[in-house]
Design a protein around this motif. Sequence first.
Motif, PDB file in Angstrom:
ATOM      1  N   CYS A  63      -2.773 -25.693 -82.547  1.00 50.06           N
ATOM      2  CA  CYS A  63      -2.228 -24.376 -82.930  1.00 50.06           C
ATOM      3  C   CYS A  63      -2.840 -23.206 -82.163  1.00 50.06           C
ATOM      4  O   CYS A  63      -2.866 -22.079 -82.658  1.00 50.06           O
ATOM      5  CB  CYS A  63      -2.383 -24.125 -84.430  1.00 50.06           C
ATOM      6  SG  CYS A  63      -1.911 -25.519 -85.471  1.00 50.06           S
ATOM      7  N   GLU A  67       0.244 -19.698 -87.200  1.00 51.30           N
ATOM      8  CA  GLU A  67       0.669 -20.633 -88.231  1.00 51.30           C
ATOM      9  C   GLU A  67      -0.162 -21.914 -88.187  1.00 51.30           C
ATOM     10  O   GLU A  67      -1.160 -22.015 -87.475  1.00 51.30           O
ATOM     11  CB  GLU A  67       2.176 -20.925 -88.113  1.00 51.30           C
ATOM     12  CG  GLU A  67       3.035 -19.684 -88.253  1.00 51.30           C
ATOM     13  CD  GLU A  67       4.507 -20.018 -88.341  1.00 51.30           C
ATOM     14  OE1 GLU A  67       4.901 -21.152 -88.007  1.00 51.30           O
ATOM     15  OE2 GLU A  67       5.280 -19.141 -88.772  1.00 51.30           O
ATOM     16  N   SER A  96       0.980 -25.134 -87.318  1.00 52.30           N
ATOM     17  CA  SER A  96       1.915 -26.112 -86.775  1.00 52.30           C
ATOM     18  C   SER A  96       1.555 -26.389 -85.323  1.00 52.30           C
ATOM     19  O   SER A  96       1.327 -25.455 -84.549  1.00 52.30           O
ATOM     20  CB  SER A  96       3.351 -25.585 -86.866  1.00 52.30           C
ATOM     21  OG  SER A  96       4.264 -26.510 -86.316  1.00 52.30           O
ATOM     22  N   THR A 150       7.042 -24.990 -81.744  1.00 50.38           N
ATOM     23  CA  THR A 150       6.144 -25.800 -82.556  1.00 50.38           C
ATOM     24  C   THR A 150       6.825 -27.094 -82.988  1.00 50.38           C
ATOM     25  O   THR A 150       8.037 -27.267 -82.869  1.00 50.38           O
ATOM     26  CB  THR A 150       5.698 -25.032 -83.812  1.00 50.38           C
ATOM     27  OG1 THR A 150       6.778 -24.994 -84.765  1.00 50.38           O
ATOM     28  CG2 THR A 150       5.288 -23.610 -83.473  1.00 50.38           C
ATOM     29  N   ALA A 151       6.013 -27.995 -83.528  1.00 51.82           N
ATOM     30  CA  ALA A 151       6.514 -29.279 -84.005  1.00 51.82           C
ATOM     31  C   ALA A 151       7.256 -29.159 -85.327  1.00 51.82           C
ATOM     32  O   ALA A 151       7.885 -30.122 -85.766  1.00 51.82           O
ATOM     33  CB  ALA A 151       5.344 -30.257 -84.167  1.00 51.82           C
ATOM     34  N   HIS A 152       7.209 -28.004 -85.960  1.00 52.67           N
ATOM     35  CA  HIS A 152       7.903 -27.792 -87.225  1.00 52.67           C
ATOM     36  C   HIS A 152       9.143 -26.916 -87.064  1.00 52.67           C
ATOM     37  O   HIS A 152       9.637 -26.362 -88.052  1.00 52.67           O
ATOM     38  CB  HIS A 152       6.958 -27.158 -88.254  1.00 52.67           C
ATOM     39  CG  HIS A 152       5.847 -28.074 -88.676  1.00 52.67           C
ATOM     40  ND1 HIS A 152       4.729 -27.637 -89.355  1.00 52.67           N
ATOM     41  CD2 HIS A 152       5.679 -29.410 -88.513  1.00 52.67           C
ATOM     42  CE1 HIS A 152       3.919 -28.676 -89.587  1.00 52.67           C
ATOM     43  NE2 HIS A 152       4.479 -29.750 -89.079  1.00 52.67           N
ATOM     44  N   GLY A 153       9.619 -26.775 -85.825  1.00 50.07           N
ATOM     45  CA  GLY A 153      10.861 -26.048 -85.610  1.00 50.07           C
ATOM     46  C   GLY A 153      10.735 -24.542 -85.649  1.00 50.07           C
ATOM     47  O   GLY A 153      11.657 -23.850 -86.095  1.00 50.07           O
ATOM     48  N   ARG A 154       9.626 -24.010 -85.160  1.00 47.86           N
ATOM     49  CA  ARG A 154       9.444 -22.561 -85.077  1.00 47.86           C
ATOM     50  C   ARG A 154       9.313 -22.170 -83.613  1.00 47.86           C
ATOM     51  O   ARG A 154       8.702 -22.891 -82.810  1.00 47.86           O
ATOM     52  CB  ARG A 154       8.190 -22.134 -85.839  1.00 47.86           C
ATOM     53  CG  ARG A 154       8.241 -22.442 -87.318  1.00 47.86           C
ATOM     54  CD  ARG A 154       8.936 -21.364 -88.086  1.00 47.86           C
ATOM     55  NE  ARG A 154       8.075 -20.192 -88.227  1.00 47.86           N
ATOM     56  CZ  ARG A 154       8.516 -19.023 -88.702  1.00 47.86           C
ATOM     57  NH1 ARG A 154       9.774 -18.866 -89.026  1.00 47.86           N
ATOM     58  NH2 ARG A 154       7.673 -18.001 -88.822  1.00 47.86           N
ATOM     59  N   ALA A 201      11.525 -30.444 -84.290  1.00 51.82           N
ATOM     60  CA  ALA A 201      10.501 -30.018 -83.345  1.00 51.82           C
ATOM     61  C   ALA A 201      11.126 -29.503 -82.050  1.00 51.82           C
ATOM     62  O   ALA A 201      12.033 -30.123 -81.497  1.00 51.82           O
ATOM     63  CB  ALA A 201       9.562 -31.184 -83.039  1.00 51.82           C
TER      64      ALA A 201
END
Length: 310
Positions: free
Chosen positions: A143, A163, A165, A183-187, A211
């Motif tokens: 991160c 964040e 992520s 990011t890996a969380h879709g941000r 992701a």
Amino acid sequence: MMGLHNQTIKVFDIGIKAYTSAREIKVGEGPIVSLAKWNDVTVSAVKSGQITVWHSDETKEINALKSGEFLSRMRQDHQSPNMIATGGKENDLQLWDLNKPEEPIFKAKNIKPDMVQLRVPVWVSDMTFLKEPNCIALATRHCHVRMYDHKRQRRPVVNFEWEESPFTSITSVADKSQVVVGTAHGRMGCFDLRMNKPEHPVRIFKSFAGAVRDIVVHPHLPLVFSVALDRFLRVHHLETGKLIHKEYLKSRLNCVLVRDDFEEGDLLPTRGKPKRKWMERKMEMEEEMGYDSSEESCEKVRKIEDDEVW
């Protein structure tokens, strides 16, 4: 030019829409993580750390993983094509000159221990060269977003977190001190590295459900292209953050490539037309069935609609 998981390099000719050559490199272990091109030289990097410079008559091999677990990424400086950057898990940023590949010209140094005096782990996921000379930015799986000036010092001149992520990709914005990270969380967000508080995003791009795997900012137009594991290609406006285009491409996407001569008018419209076609089809069904307002006719149309949707 594309690198496949089985260490095969293929060249696709857009003009004739066919593959023109293929080569199995068989170097090191693991899949190809990155490719680069410099004049008539092809550069390949595999997960085990071997970077191979393929000349027409000879081959040079660089070991970019003298320490660490594996190599995550290699990137080429488009302003100086003989310069490449590498990084991976427990393998911090290194810069290499392909004219003198024996030793790296720069090795990054890890940041200082955290507030409880624990070592900060290193896992470089992606990097990008900035418009400022001697500057490069990277993103980590822990991160962090960092910017280095390799003529100034070995530790980053900018370092912040966003964040909780892991970062998967990063790219620079032409003619600005900004980067776009995913990011890996879709941000996905845009950051200005020259601001007093660079950890505050300039804008955030939304509409992701998986992701973010790769990001490209167009060199001339204010457009951001991205692909994600939810199998969508997305095009956002760089200045407003608005989603301009969204296309489902059926497979899990890893990379995106954009032509320099791409125009915004080349985007195919995806909204509006499907709805009009569906309304026309619905009217045709009603005419074929002799539609009236009875409950029986409404139920027949509803059943056909459900069957076509599924």
